[in-house]
Each structure stands twice: as structure tokens, then as C-alpha cells.
Design an enzyme around this catalytic site. Structure first.
Site, short mmCIF file in Angstrom:
data_model
loop_
_atom_site.label_atom_id
_atom_site.label_comp_id
_atom_site.label_asym_id
_atom_site.label_seq_id
_atom_site.Cartn_x
_atom_site.Cartn_y
_atom_site.Cartn_z
N HIS B 70 -9.52 5.36 -4.10
CA HIS B 70 -10.41 4.76 -3.10
C HIS B 70 -9.69 3.59 -2.43
O HIS B 70 -9.63 3.51 -1.20
CB HIS B 70 -11.71 4.29 -3.75
CG HIS B 70 -12.53 3.37 -2.89
ND1 HIS B 70 -13.17 3.80 -1.76
CD2 HIS B 70 -12.78 2.04 -2.98
CE1 HIS B 70 -13.79 2.77 -1.19
NE2 HIS B 70 -13.56 1.68 -1.91
N ASP B 99 3.47 3.28 28.79
CA ASP B 99 3.38 3.94 27.48
C ASP B 99 3.97 2.97 26.46
O ASP B 99 4.31 1.83 26.80
CB ASP B 99 4.18 5.26 27.46
CG ASP B 99 3.65 6.22 26.40
OD1 ASP B 99 3.53 5.81 25.23
OD2 ASP B 99 3.33 7.38 26.74
N TRP B 135 -5.32 0.08 -7.29
CA TRP B 135 -4.48 0.13 -6.07
C TRP B 135 -3.37 -0.91 -6.15
O TRP B 135 -2.39 -0.86 -5.41
CB TRP B 135 -5.31 -0.04 -4.80
CG TRP B 135 -5.55 -1.47 -4.38
CD1 TRP B 135 -6.52 -2.29 -4.86
CD2 TRP B 135 -4.79 -2.24 -3.44
NE1 TRP B 135 -6.42 -3.52 -4.27
CE2 TRP B 135 -5.36 -3.52 -3.40
CE3 TRP B 135 -3.68 -1.98 -2.63
CZ2 TRP B 135 -4.87 -4.54 -2.58
CZ3 TRP B 135 -3.20 -3.01 -1.81
CH2 TRP B 135 -3.79 -4.26 -1.79
N SER B 163 6.18 4.80 7.85
CA SER B 163 5.34 5.00 9.02
C SER B 163 4.89 3.65 9.59
O SER B 163 4.96 3.42 10.80
CB SER B 163 4.13 5.85 8.64
OG SER B 163 3.11 5.70 9.58
N SER B 164 4.46 2.75 8.71
CA SER B 164 4.00 1.43 9.17
C SER B 164 5.12 0.65 9.83
O SER B 164 4.92 0.00 10.85
CB SER B 164 3.52 0.60 7.98
OG SER B 164 2.28 1.05 7.57
N GLU B 249 -0.37 -8.46 3.45
CA GLU B 249 -1.04 -7.19 3.74
C GLU B 249 -2.52 -7.38 4.11
O GLU B 249 -3.02 -6.75 5.03
CB GLU B 249 -0.92 -6.26 2.52
CG GLU B 249 -1.82 -5.03 2.54
CD GLU B 249 -1.45 -3.99 3.58
OE1 GLU B 249 -0.30 -4.04 4.07
OE2 GLU B 249 -2.29 -3.15 3.90
N TYR B 251 -3.81 -9.87 5.53
CA TYR B 251 -3.87 -10.41 6.90
C TYR B 251 -3.44 -9.37 7.92
O TYR B 251 -3.92 -9.38 9.06
CB TYR B 251 -3.05 -11.69 7.02
CG TYR B 251 -3.66 -12.80 6.19
CD1 TYR B 251 -4.97 -13.21 6.43
CD2 TYR B 251 -2.97 -13.39 5.16
CE1 TYR B 251 -5.57 -14.18 5.66
CE2 TYR B 251 -3.57 -14.37 4.37
CZ TYR B 251 -4.86 -14.76 4.63
OH TYR B 251 -5.45 -15.70 3.85
N HIS B 296 -1.98 -16.86 -5.73
CA HIS B 296 -3.39 -17.13 -6.01
C HIS B 296 -4.11 -15.88 -6.54
O HIS B 296 -5.24 -15.97 -6.98
CB HIS B 296 -4.12 -17.75 -4.81
CG HIS B 296 -4.31 -16.84 -3.65
ND1 HIS B 296 -4.27 -17.26 -2.35
CD2 HIS B 296 -4.54 -15.52 -3.58
CE1 HIS B 296 -4.48 -16.25 -1.53
NE2 HIS B 296 -4.65 -15.18 -2.26
N THR B 322 -8.63 -20.55 9.74
CA THR B 322 -9.68 -19.53 9.76
C THR B 322 -10.97 -20.14 10.29
O THR B 322 -11.69 -19.52 11.09
CB THR B 322 -9.91 -18.95 8.35
OG1 THR B 322 -8.63 -18.66 7.78
CG2 THR B 322 -10.72 -17.69 8.41
N ARG B 444 -14.29 -6.21 -13.14
CA ARG B 444 -14.14 -5.10 -12.20
C ARG B 444 -13.47 -3.92 -12.88
O ARG B 444 -12.95 -4.04 -13.98
CB ARG B 444 -13.32 -5.56 -10.98
CG ARG B 444 -11.90 -5.94 -11.32
CD ARG B 444 -11.21 -6.63 -10.16
NE ARG B 444 -10.82 -5.69 -9.12
CZ ARG B 444 -9.80 -5.89 -8.27
NH1 ARG B 444 -9.08 -7.00 -8.35
NH2 ARG B 444 -9.51 -5.03 -7.35
#
Lengths: 380, 520
Positions: B70, B99, B135, B163-164, B249, B251, B296, B322, B444
Site C-alpha cells: 500500500h 513540448d 515501505w 524513471s523519476s 521525498e 517534500y 527526526h 510552511t 502502527r
């Protein structure tokens, strides 16, 4: 319009007020909606810190959302307003950069002192080594008084409760066969490590959470100021039964602790005596079933049918030569999840469980393993 | 020039050999939507098992595979590619370019993805099952103790990373070289700015992730001990490397979402974005700080106290830029002339719920308090507020906002608003109670839980089911718009919308800006 606005604010505030009421109710005792303040001074400080930052967030949130909802209500096209065109103001920008910064400093000061407190491991009166295993905890008392006292602490909730064939008990999943016992008002230092993967030892009411890392030893400590039973769980994903390795800590009076540690010492001496004895098949089978259910069933199935591990029923190892069976039980199978149980079970329990595996689940080997056989195998 | 127009190729070759940014963008968007449905269905399995205490539907090992896949599929398969798809569609149209700068690489960076995720999903059917280590795949659970399928997982991560990286290089090259005359950096739309910064983050950290999985591969197959203390390595090293990738990641996921919201809120407030310059600087500072706060995520691993303090202070600091962003958005709405079409509703939903996620983020930054929050459901609630109500709500807003421009048809507004309200309410029903159970002590990634967590978990599951189902309404609305929506032809679909993309015909023709526009 005034009435409307009032009703609107009542509507937006009511969930907040309910929440406040719930949180305040929770502050008194262990709550189902908030962090427990717990029974340690550090824990209570952390709780205070948590509530402070929570309230700061609530207040900032109310201001920001208040402005936003005011704007959503009044500055809508359907009310016939035309849009202003202003789009910058250096003064405002500087203000809302500085103000949050100052608020953060106000929070950072108590956070720093609390952190330094948590990291003060000096002057501990008792040392306990905690080792995480897939999926149980081992406790070893390291000072002189507790020499030789070490034991595993396994989940006590039966499979029948987990798989819903029996109704669940009060402490479902938070009960163990043998809890850690520590004295009250005593600074106890925990040395935390692991045998296989990373685990984390967490008891909310003692305000302790520390990762148990294989090959490294972490330090943490607690000083409970109230007698009681405190429950926690492994907090770091450690494989299949991560959810099934609870922690129970009995905090007892100093006298009770002295009595308990004495009885554990005697028990250890008793085991030593048992190791020299020979047992009958029935004795071994009875003891072996208990050991099997605690230590083997999670992977090999309650009836030896297999699961994460191989089946025991009709297995080539359990129905093969005794020596090979002892080898797997004592030294494990490197590179697999099969651990070396030689260091986890005493020789009596090991002898019993090997005997049990060879004579249960339709395996009718008929042979007996005595503690001395285990001892000899270990010696090589 | 300009008289000879190429239309798209016919049949399958239009998509297989696509080099047009709009076609590739479309493929990215559909791909990520299908991954969203797949990853979402895994979430439904998780919530169904957690509906009541006790084990009912799946065994604990399969449960762990569900939580792992997931997370992986939502992060790498749904959210990230969806924003790349949006970048493909919108960046050339927003900067007046014909393009993307590197169209063939663009094709490749997309077509790597479907086989990658097919491979990743196929691990579920392999012996020993799929990845079951979360993950975040902490070693040694993901190395010595993992199922054999972990090797395919490593290969999948490598491919997704490739790919990224290609996608980001393309975006950087496009934004730096192909802006229309007159479009200086400080005139670029916020969405372009946020993506430019995101692309730099991606190029910086994806190779770090590749390094981490390569070390895992070596540990598993070639006898090294990077992450095993027995051979002189360190399991915590894995976490440092992973989170040096992992924090930027998050962000990478949220910055383009900021960009989208910075386009939509001004459009429906009919008022320019407040504090454009400070928005750019805030985005850049968030990106820079993201490299300094990784540990952190690791307050409980046993760092020295100096390390804890450094990472705590640096993390708290992120609240400042932020906050600036949130204040700017609210001030943009202030004294505007607002209407509340579906994109605006989702943008406001984002603003409220992302801010709540930001607050819990600030709470989590306080190291001593984190000793209680860490690895509890409080964290699960926190990152779903920023990932779902943050990134996904923003993506949803973007689709409603630009869909009429893409296909020349208007979506059903009533259905859109219904989608919003069901999503907004059910999201909160699903995730708000998770704060409570987390604080009360529920860890969790557990398939079963103690009885005191039962009520909130049931509530959470019900919310999640409703949320999941309501996303099908979104899919239905989009498809029925494309097939049979009310045709529109105004270049400017929304009254208050600004930007070059609203100067081209509706629907956007296959080729746009063959002659660059002049930006004043």
C-alpha cells in the site's frame, strides 16, 4: 446576521470544545484519546510538553481558520463583493516569519531540558538487559542481587482468542506469561538490544521507547513512582508477529521486589538441579507441550502443521536422526528465520520440546531426550 | 511555418511511441489513477482486518505485505507519477513551450513504470510472499530476514528511481531552456517553480535510494555486511541513508501540491497570489531544510543527545516557511471575490487538513514528546493528513481545474461537489480517530490490537471504506466528462484563471505554442 455568525462560530467551536473536554477528562487517568501522563516524572514532563504544543497549535489553528472562514463567509462573489488587488506587504511577511520563530523558541527551551533529562543515565540503581527476539522479549538482571535471573516474556493470549473462537479477555494481546518486575521509586537503567531484527521496547506509562538493534546496545531508564502493572508493545515492525509481542512491567514495592528476586534465584538453582535428572516420557511430553506452544507454535503451527516455518508433523528432521534434530533446535538454521534456541531455552526445556516434537502430531519416534543429551550436544 | 500540423499517430503506436507531452501526461495520469485504485484496494484490506479486534480475514504476514505494498504503490506508483503527469501536461503550456525539452526520454521514463509496478505487484504471488517489511524497508528485516521476492523489489525500486530521475531531468531542462521570451524566473507560475525545485530534490536523492537498495542487494546475495553488525556493519546506517532520501521525498510529494493550490486559490478568489516572492523563497527554504532533518524519523534509535538536539531544532524551523505559505494562501482569499467550484473546494480542503497535518508534524518534531508518538498511530494519522488530504486533495483539485481545458468538456459540478463533501467528511472520520488511538498507545503496522482501541478503529475503517468508494465517483465523473461532458470552447474556462495555459484553444490542441508567445 449577527445571530447567524454566532451560530456559525458555535458550530465551528463545538467539536473543539468537545475535544477539550475529552482531553481534560483524559488527563486524570489513562485515557483512550490522549497520551497517558504515566507514573514517572519524565513522563509527566513529556505530557506537559505535549499539551503545551497541542494548545499552541489549537490557538494558531483557531486564528488561521477563523480568518479563513470569516473570509469565506464575507468575501464571496455571491454577496456581490469585488476583489481587491493587493498582493504583497513586506511588513506583514516579516511579522509572520518572526512571530512563529519566537513561538518555536518558547517551545524549544523546555523541550531541550526534558531531552537532557531523558539522556541522564547516571546513578541507576538497577540494570536490566532487554533483548528483543522474533517475537518475544528476554529480560536479564545484571546486578549482583539478580545474578542468574533471566527469562523470556511471551504473549499469553491464546490463539483461540486471537482467532475468535473464544471471547477476548480484559488484557487481550497485552498479557504475558512472565512480566518484567522492577521496584518502585528506583532508577532502573535498561540496556536494550535485539537478537535478530530491530524491535522497539515501548511502555507509554513509563515514558520509555527505545529501539532494540541487533549488535548494538541502547540505554534508557525509568523511575516509576507508583506501584502497578504497566503494559506496552513492540513499536518497530519486526516481521510476522510484530503485533503479538507485548510488554508487561510489574512495578512493585522494594520489599516485594527483594522477595521476588530471591524466589527467581531459587528457581534458577532448581533448574540447575533438574538438569542432572532423568525424566519419563510423560513428564517430558507435558513440559514439552508448554514449551512448544510458547516458543514454536507461532511459526510451526499449533498442531505442527507448519506456517512461516516448516511443518513438524512428518518432517524429515523430527522423524530423522536425533542428532540432526538437536542441532536444528540448539543452533538454528543460519540464514533463515529458524533461530538458535540453545541460548533461549534451558536444557530441561530443550530436551522436553525435542521429545515432544518427535512424539506428537503423528510423529511416533518413541525416543526420549534427557537434559544431559542436550548438554552433551552443546559441548560437541 | 505553422501551416503543417501533425496530428497524433493512429492506434496503439500513438501511445507506445508517444513523444507528445500531452499524450505522455495523459498516460501518466491514467497509470497513476490505476495504481491509486490498486494501492487503495490494499488499504481496504488493511482496514477490513482492523475493523474489529482479532484476526478475521488475512494472516499477519499477508497483512504486512498489504501495508508494505500500500505504501510503496501509493508513494512511488500513484502520487509521484500523477504529479509528473501533471507537470508533463501543464509545464509546457504554462511557460509557453511547444513540448518538453527531451521528448524521447519522456517516453522512456513513462514506459518503464508499468512493467515496474507489474513486477512489484507480482511479488505477492511469489513463494514466501511479497515484501512484508514496511515501505521504509528497514534492514535487517528487509535483508537477512526477507522473503526471496525482495530481489524483485530492489529491481523495482531501481527502475522507479530511474524513471523519476529521467522525468526530473526533463523538467529541469524544459523550465531552464524553453520559457517563452519575457518569462523570467520570477514570472513563472508557482506550479512551475515548485516543480523546478522538486526536480532538483529528486535528482539529488533518488541516487541515494538506489545506493541503499544496492547495498541491500550486496548484503543479500554477495556476502557484504553493510547493515549487519555481525560483519562490522550497522543496521542504523540503513535508516540514515533511507531517510536522507526519505525526508526530501515527502517534500517531493508535497511541493508540487503547494504549486497546484497556489494556482487554484487565486483563480477562484479572483485576486493575485499574495506574496509571490515569499512563496518562492519559502519553497526553496523548505527544500534546503529537507536535507538537514532526516534523523527526526529516528529519534528512538539511540543517537547522541547533540544529534537529537540538532535534528529537533532544524525540524522545528521548517514550521516557519510552511507557516508563511499557509498565511499567504489565506491572505490571498482575504477580500477576494470567491466562488466555490469543485477545484476550489478541494483546495480549501487541502488548506485546512494540510495545516492540521503540519501542526501534528510540529508536535512530532519535539524529540522528547516523539518518544511517545514515534511508530504509533499518531504518526499514521499525521502522514495521511499531509499525503492524502495534502498531496491527493491537491491532485484532485488539479484534475477538476484543468480537465475542461484538456478535453474541452465540462465535468458534472454537482457530482464534483458531492465527491468533495463525501471525501472531506469520510477522510476525517477515517483518520482523525487515529490521532487518539496513537496517543493512547496503539503501535502502527499491527494486524490486531487491544480492546481499548476497538471503537476508534471501527470508526476509522468505516471512514476509510466510504472514502475509498467515493473515489470511484471521481473516476466515473472524469470518464463521463471525457466521453459525454457538455462541450465548451471558451479559452478561459474559469473566470479568474490566469496564465498562458488559458490562452490556448479549448480543448488544448495536440500542439500548442509552436510560435512562442511574448510575455510582458
Amino acid at each position: 446576521m449577527f445571530v447567524k455568525a454566532k451560530r456559525l462560530s458555535a458550530l465551528t467551536l463545538s467539536p473543539v470544545l468537545t475535544l477539550m473536554a475529552m482531553l481534560n477528562a483524559g488527563a486524570a487517568k489513562a485515557s483512550s484519546v490522549n497520551m497517558p501522563p504515566g507514573v514517572t516524572t519524565v513522563g509527566q514532563t513529556i505530557y506537559g510538553l505535549h499539551m503545551t504544543i497541542l494548545w499552541i497549535c489549537v490557538i494558531v489553528g483557531l486564528v488561521v481558520f477563523g480568518v479563513m472562514f470569516y473570509s469565506i463567509y464575507h468575501h464571496r462573489k455571491s454577496r456581490g463583493v469585488t476583489a481587491s488587488t493587493f498582493h504583497e506587504s513586506t511588513k506583514v511577511e516579516i511579522a509572520w516569519t518572526l512571530v512563529p520563530f519566537l513561538i518555536l523558541i518558547v517551545v524549544a527551551v523546555p523541550a531541550t531540558t526534558t531531552l537532557l533529562d531523558v539522556y541522564d543515565f547516571e546513578d541507576a540503581e538497577l540494570d536490566v538487559l532487554i533483548t528483543g527476539y522474533q517475537w518475544k522479549w528476554k529480560y536479564e538482571y545484571l546486578d549482583e542481587e539478580g545474578e542468574n535471573v533471566q527469562f523470556f516474556s511471551n504473549l499469553r493470549t491464546p490463539q483461540s482468542e486471537i482467532y475468535n473462537t473464544e471471547s477476548k479477555g480484559e488484557h487481550y494481546l497485552l498479557e504475558v506469561d512472565e512480566p518484567l518486575v522492577i521496584p518502585v521509586d528506583t532508577k532502573v537503567r535498561f540496556l536494550v538490544t535485539a537478537n535478530d531484527v530491530i524491535h522497539a521496547w515501548w511502555v507509554p506509562e513509563l515514558a520509555v521507547k527505545k529501539d532494540a538493534i541487533p549488535g548494538f546496545i541502547n540505554e534508557t531508564w525509568t523511575k516509576a513512582n507508583e506501584v502497578g502493572v504497566y503494559r506496552g508493545q513492540c513499536a518497530e515492525l519486526c516481521g510476522k508477529d510484530h503485533g503479538f509481542m507485548p510488554i508487561v512491567v510489574n512495578v512493585v514495592s522494594k520489599d516485594e521486589y527483594a522477595e521476588w528476586i530471591g524466589s527467581k534465584q531459587a528457581e534458577a538453582a532448581e533448574i540447575k538441579k533438574l538438569m542432572a535428572q532423568n525424566f519419563s516420557l510423560d513428564e517430558l511430553m507435558e513440559r514439552g507441550k508448554g514449551v512448544y506452544d510458547r516458543s514454536c507454535a507461532a511459526c510451526h503451527g499449533a498442531n505442527g502443521e507448519g506456517g512461516l516455518g516448516n511443518a513438524i508433523a512428518k518432517s524429515p528432521i523430527a522423524t530423522g536422526p536425533l542428532d540432526g534434530h538437536l542441532e536444528v533446535g540448539i543452533n538454528g538454521v543460519p540464514g533463515t528465520a529458524m533461530q538458535a534456541f540453545g541460548g533461549q531455552l534451558n536444557d530441561v526445556d530443550m530436551a522436553a520440546v525435542i521429545t515432544y516434537q518427535r512424539n506428537a502430531f503423528g510423529n511416533n519416534m518413541g525416543d526420549l531426550v534427557q537434559p544431559i543429551d542436550v548438554f552433551n550436544h552443546k559441548k560437541g | 511555418m505553422g501551416a503543417h500540423h501533425h496530428g497524433p499517430a493512429k492506434g496503439l503506436s500513438r501511445w507506445l511511441f508517444a513523444t507528445n507531452h500531452k499524450d505522455i501526461g495523459t498516460m501518466y495520469l491514467w497509470f497513476s489513477f490505476s495504481m491509486f485504485i490498486l494501492g487503495g484496494s490494499f488499504a481496504m484490506v488493511i482496514r477490513a482486518e482492523l475493523f474489529q479486534p482479532g484476526m478475521q480475514l488475512v494472516d499477519p504476514l499477508f497483512f504486512n505485505q498489504m501495508t508494505t505494498l500500500h505504501g510503496l504503490i501509493m508513494v512511488f506508483g500513484a502520487i509521484m507519477p500523477s504529479f509528473v503527469g501533471l507537470a508533463n501536461w501543464m509545464i509546457p503550456m504554462m511557460i509557453g513551450a511547444p513540448d518538453m525539452a527531451l521528448p524521447r526520454m519522456n517516453n522512456w521514463s513513462f514506459w518503464i513504470l508499468p512493467p515496474t509496478f507489474l513486477l512489484l505487484a507480482s511479488t505477492l504471488f511469489m513463494e514466501g510472499g511479497g515484501p512484508a517489511f514496511g515501505w521504509t524497508f528497514y534492514a535487517p528485516l528487509s535483508t537477512t530476514y526477507a522473503a526471496p521476492s525482495v530481489t524483485f523489489f530492489i529491481f523495482g525500486i531501481h527502475m522507479a528511481g530511474l524513471s523519476s530521475i529521467m522525468g526530473s531531468i526533463n523538467i529541469i531542462a524544459t523550465v531552464m531552456n524553453m520559457r517563452a521570451p519575457g518569462m523570467t524566473y520570477m514570472k513563472m507560475p508557482m506550479f512551475v517553480w515548485t516543480w523546478l525545485i522538486t526536480a532538483f530534490l529528486l535528482v539529488a536523492v533518488m541516487p541515494v535510494l538506489a545506493g541503499a537498495v544496492t547495498m541491500m542487494l550486496m548484503d543479500i546475495h554477495f556476502g557484504t555486511s553493510f547493515f549487519s553488525a555481525a560483519g562490522g556493519g550497522d543496521p542504523v546506517l540503513f535508516q540514515h541513508i533511507f531517510w536522507f532520501f526519505g525526508h526530501p521525498e515527502v517534500y517531493i510529494i508535497i511541493l508540487p501540491a503547494f504549486g497546484v493550490v497556489s494556482q487554484i486559490i487565486p483563480a477562484f478568489s479572483r485576486k493575485p497570489l499574495f506574496g509571490y516572492d515569499s512563496m518562492v523563497y519559502a519553497t526553496a527554504s523548505i527544500a534546503l531544510l529537507s536535507f538537514l532533518v532526516w534523523a527526526h524519523h529516528m529519534y528512538t534509535v539511540g543517537m547522541p543527545v547533540a544529534g537529537e538536539l540538532f535534528f529537533m531544532y532544524a525540524t522545528m524551523l521548517i514550521a516557519v516557511p510552511t507557516g508563511v505559505k499557509v498565511f499567504n494562501w489565506v491572505t490571498t482569499m482575504w477580500r477576494g471575490s470567491m466562488t466555490f467550484e469543485t477545484p476550489m473546494l478541494f483546495a480549501i480542503g487541502f488548506l485546512i487538513l494540510f495545516t492540521i497535518g503540519g501542526f501534528t508534524g510540529l508536535m512530532l518534531s519535539i524529540a522528547p514528546a516523539d518518544f511517545q508518538y514515534h511508530d504509533s498511530y499518531f504518526v499514521v494519522a499525521h502522514f495521511h493528513y499531509v499525503m492524502v488530504a495534502g498531496a491527493l486533495f491537491s491532485m484532485t483539485a488539479a484534475v477538476y481545474y484543468w480537465l475542461p481545458k484538456w478535453c474541452g468538456r465540462m465535468y458534472n459540478e454537482t457530482m464534483g461537489k458531492t465527491h468533495f463533501w463525501i471525501s472531506f467528511i469520510s477522510f476525517n472520520v477515517a483518520f482523525f480517530p487515529q490521532h487518539f488511538v496513537g496517543l493512547a498507545g496503539m503501535p502502527r503496522r499491527i494486524p490486531d490490537y487491544a480492546l481499548q482501541f476497538a471503537d476508534f478503529n471501527m470508526m476509522s475503517s468505516i471512514g476509510a471504506f466510504v472514502y475509498g468508494l467515493s473515489q470511484l465517483l471521481w473516476g466515473y465523473n472524469v470518464i463521463s466528462t471525457i466521453v459525454a461532458g457538455k462541450p465548451i470552447s471558451d479559452e478561459k474556462v474559469w473566470e479568474g484563471a490566469e496564465g498562458l495555459e488559458w490562452t490556448v484553444a479549448t480543448p488544448a490542441p495536440f500542439h500548442t505554442f509552436e510560435t512562442p508567445p511574448q510575455v510582458k
